[in-house]
Design a protein around this motif. Structure first.
Motif, short mmCIF file in Angstrom:
data_model
loop_
_atom_site.label_atom_id
_atom_site.label_comp_id
_atom_site.label_asym_id
_atom_site.label_seq_id
_atom_site.Cartn_x
_atom_site.Cartn_y
_atom_site.Cartn_z
N ALA A 1 23.39 56.99 -2.69
CA ALA A 1 21.76 57.02 -3.77
C ALA A 1 21.54 57.54 -2.81
CB ALA A 1 21.43 55.90 -4.12
N SER A 2 20.99 57.34 -1.42
CA SER A 2 20.39 58.73 -0.24
C SER A 2 20.14 60.06 -0.71
CB SER A 2 20.79 57.53 1.42
OG SER A 2 21.70 58.09 1.55
N LEU A 3 21.58 60.42 -1.15
CA LEU A 3 22.26 61.89 -1.31
C LEU A 3 21.07 62.34 -2.36
CD1 LEU A 3 26.38 61.83 -0.86
CD2 LEU A 3 24.05 62.48 1.05
N ASN A 4 20.54 62.08 -3.31
CA ASN A 4 19.85 62.79 -4.68
C ASN A 4 19.01 63.75 -3.97
OD1 ASN A 4 20.46 61.48 -6.78
ND2 ASN A 4 20.37 60.12 -7.19
N GLY A 5 18.45 64.62 -5.05
CA GLY A 5 18.12 65.90 -4.17
C GLY A 5 18.19 66.21 -2.83
N GLU A 6 18.79 65.81 -1.89
CA GLU A 6 19.52 66.34 -0.91
C GLU A 6 20.22 67.50 -0.85
OE1 GLU A 6 17.61 65.33 1.99
OE2 GLU A 6 17.26 63.65 1.40
N PRO A 7 19.83 68.14 0.15
CA PRO A 7 20.71 69.76 0.04
C PRO A 7 21.93 69.61 0.55
CG PRO A 7 19.15 69.52 2.21
CD PRO A 7 18.69 68.42 1.66
N LEU A 8 23.00 70.83 -0.36
CA LEU A 8 24.52 70.43 -0.07
C LEU A 8 24.53 72.13 0.14
CD1 LEU A 8 27.11 69.28 -0.66
CD2 LEU A 8 27.10 70.24 -2.90
N LEU A 9 25.71 72.23 1.01
CA LEU A 9 26.61 73.43 1.85
C LEU A 9 27.66 73.54 1.20
CD1 LEU A 9 25.44 73.39 5.88
CD2 LEU A 9 24.16 74.68 3.12
N ALA A 10 28.34 74.51 0.29
CA ALA A 10 29.22 74.72 -0.58
C ALA A 10 30.31 75.62 0.07
CB ALA A 10 29.36 74.77 -2.46
N ASN A 11 31.69 74.77 0.06
CA ASN A 11 32.21 75.86 -0.01
C ASN A 11 32.53 76.81 -0.33
OD1 ASN A 11 34.85 77.03 0.25
ND2 ASN A 11 35.78 75.72 2.14
N ALA A 12 32.48 78.11 -0.87
CA ALA A 12 32.68 78.85 -1.45
C ALA A 12 34.03 79.96 -2.08
CB ALA A 12 31.71 81.06 -1.28
N THR A 13 35.46 78.87 -1.20
CA THR A 13 36.53 79.82 -1.31
C THR A 13 37.09 78.97 -2.59
OG1 THR A 13 37.10 78.45 0.84
CG2 THR A 13 36.90 80.58 0.81
N ASP A 14 36.95 78.00 -3.08
CA ASP A 14 37.28 77.17 -4.41
C ASP A 14 37.94 75.84 -4.06
OD1 ASP A 14 35.96 78.60 -6.27
OD2 ASP A 14 37.17 80.25 -6.60
N ALA A 15 37.77 75.64 -2.82
CA ALA A 15 38.34 74.41 -2.17
C ALA A 15 38.85 72.96 -3.45
CB ALA A 15 37.96 73.63 -0.46
N PRO A 16 39.66 72.37 -3.44
CA PRO A 16 40.26 71.53 -4.50
C PRO A 16 39.40 70.19 -4.48
CG PRO A 16 42.20 72.92 -4.55
CD PRO A 16 40.63 73.76 -2.93
N TYR A 17 39.39 70.21 -3.33
CA TYR A 17 38.48 68.85 -2.78
C TYR A 17 37.00 69.08 -2.90
CZ TYR A 17 36.64 70.77 1.70
OH TYR A 17 36.32 71.54 2.46
N PHE A 18 36.92 70.33 -2.98
CA PHE A 18 35.30 70.11 -3.24
C PHE A 18 34.40 69.61 -4.88
CE2 PHE A 18 31.17 71.94 -4.41
CZ PHE A 18 30.27 71.49 -3.00
N GLU A 19 35.99 70.09 -5.85
CA GLU A 19 35.35 69.40 -7.20
C GLU A 19 35.80 68.18 -7.65
OE1 GLU A 19 37.67 70.65 -11.46
OE2 GLU A 19 38.72 72.06 -9.67
#
Length: 304
Positions: free
Chosen positions: A189-207
């Motif tokens: 729950a602590s992650l709510n609203g926190e900044p996220l850095l995403a992988n732009a290479t469409d890594a399946p695990y990110f989905e």
């Protein structure tokens, strides 16, 4: 038909694999008219059509599907034999051309390739990154010996290749020490609203990770999409957001980028596969990768 014309069979096989006479003619370096004529001659010798044309597409007939099944076995075995003969003499350095999906973490790719690099026989590695579709096309054209990807190939792709499951890993979240310590309390729950850095290479695990967040009722603030795994970690080290990486290399990630692990998420896994042209690769390096016992140990560095 007293004798099967293997050259005509090969031309038919290439047309089937490439999906059109035009594309097959480019691979075979033949004029489309020549290839079309060779196909017509082959069909005449068989006494039936191998393809039907529907809206400019070639559709295999029942006869075509039967012939293709035999052709796949014949030319797959011929390819494996050719690769076996190509390896001699054994005292030469063995060239290994490997394709690695750009979405695979570079440290993970190193560990997956390592079994080939420690063989008694010297290996000359040619490693290239790219999208899975392009890499698989290059594998089919024999420009690559093996492809490492992080998604199960489609049904159509699996018909052309052999798929070998490799060691995978769960996924962990990381951040700068100050941010990581704060977010461990009350996770997730602590992650709510926190900044996220995403992988732009469409890594399946990110989905999969996004789906997991949704199931937990967590909504993070996406602040950047970055296609370089090292650059994501530099941003994370500066406290600009949370990023994900395989748990198997968490110790190395924390040491190298001076970040801390927030948590490991067992429900989100990074699945990895080696793709080859045949089920029993003759290439020593390819076989070592497919059968290798991967150990994700921190990289040992020698003192200068």
């Amino acid at each position: 038909m007293d004798q099967l014309n293997l050259r005509h069979l090969y031309y038919f096989w290439m047309i089937s694999r490439e999906g059109s006479i035009a594309r097959a003619s480019e691979v075979l370096e033949l004029a489309p008219q020549t290839l079309s004529g060779q196909l017509a001659t082959f069909e005449s010798s068989l006494g039936g059509l191998l393809f039907q044309r529907e809206r400019r597409k070639l559709i295999l007939t029942d006869l075509g599907r039967t012939v293709l099944g035999y052709a796949e076995e014949i030319f797959t075995l011929a390819g494996e034999l050719n690769e076996t003969l190509r390896l001699a003499p054994s005292d030469r350095p063995l060239t290994l051309s490997a394709g690695v999906s750009a979405s695979i973490h570079k440290l993970i790719a190193y560990y997956l390739l390592q079994p080939a690099m420690v063989l008694p026989r010297q290996i000359q590695l040619n490693c290239q990154t790219g999208g899975p579709e392009d890499l698989l096309l290059r594998l089919k054209r024999k420009e690559l010996d093996i492809v490492l990807i992080d998604r199960m190939p489609s049904v159509n792709e699996r018909g052309s290749f052999a798929v070998h499951a490799l060691a995978g890993s769960t996924i962990s979240l990381f951040a700068s020490p100050v941010l990581a310590r704060r977010l461990r309390k009350g996770f997730p729950a602590s992650l709510n609203g926190e900044p996220l850095l995403a992988n732009a290479t469409d890594a399946p695990y990110f989905e999969k990770l996004m789906n997991w967040f949704s199931l937990q009722g967590v909504r993070m603030n996406l602040v950047a999409r970055i296609d370089d795994s090292a650059l994501i970690k530099v941003f994370g080290r500066q406290g600009l957001g949370v990023f994900a990486a395989p748990t198997a290399i968490s110790e190395e990630v924390c040491r190298q980028y001076e970040v801390e692990q927030i948590a490991s998420i067992d429900d989100v896994k990074d699945e990895l596969f080696a793709i080859t042209r045949g089920k029993n690769p003759a290439h020593d390096g390819v076989r070592a990768i497919c059968q290798g016992d991967v150990s994700f140990q921190p990289i040992q560095r020698t003192s200068k």
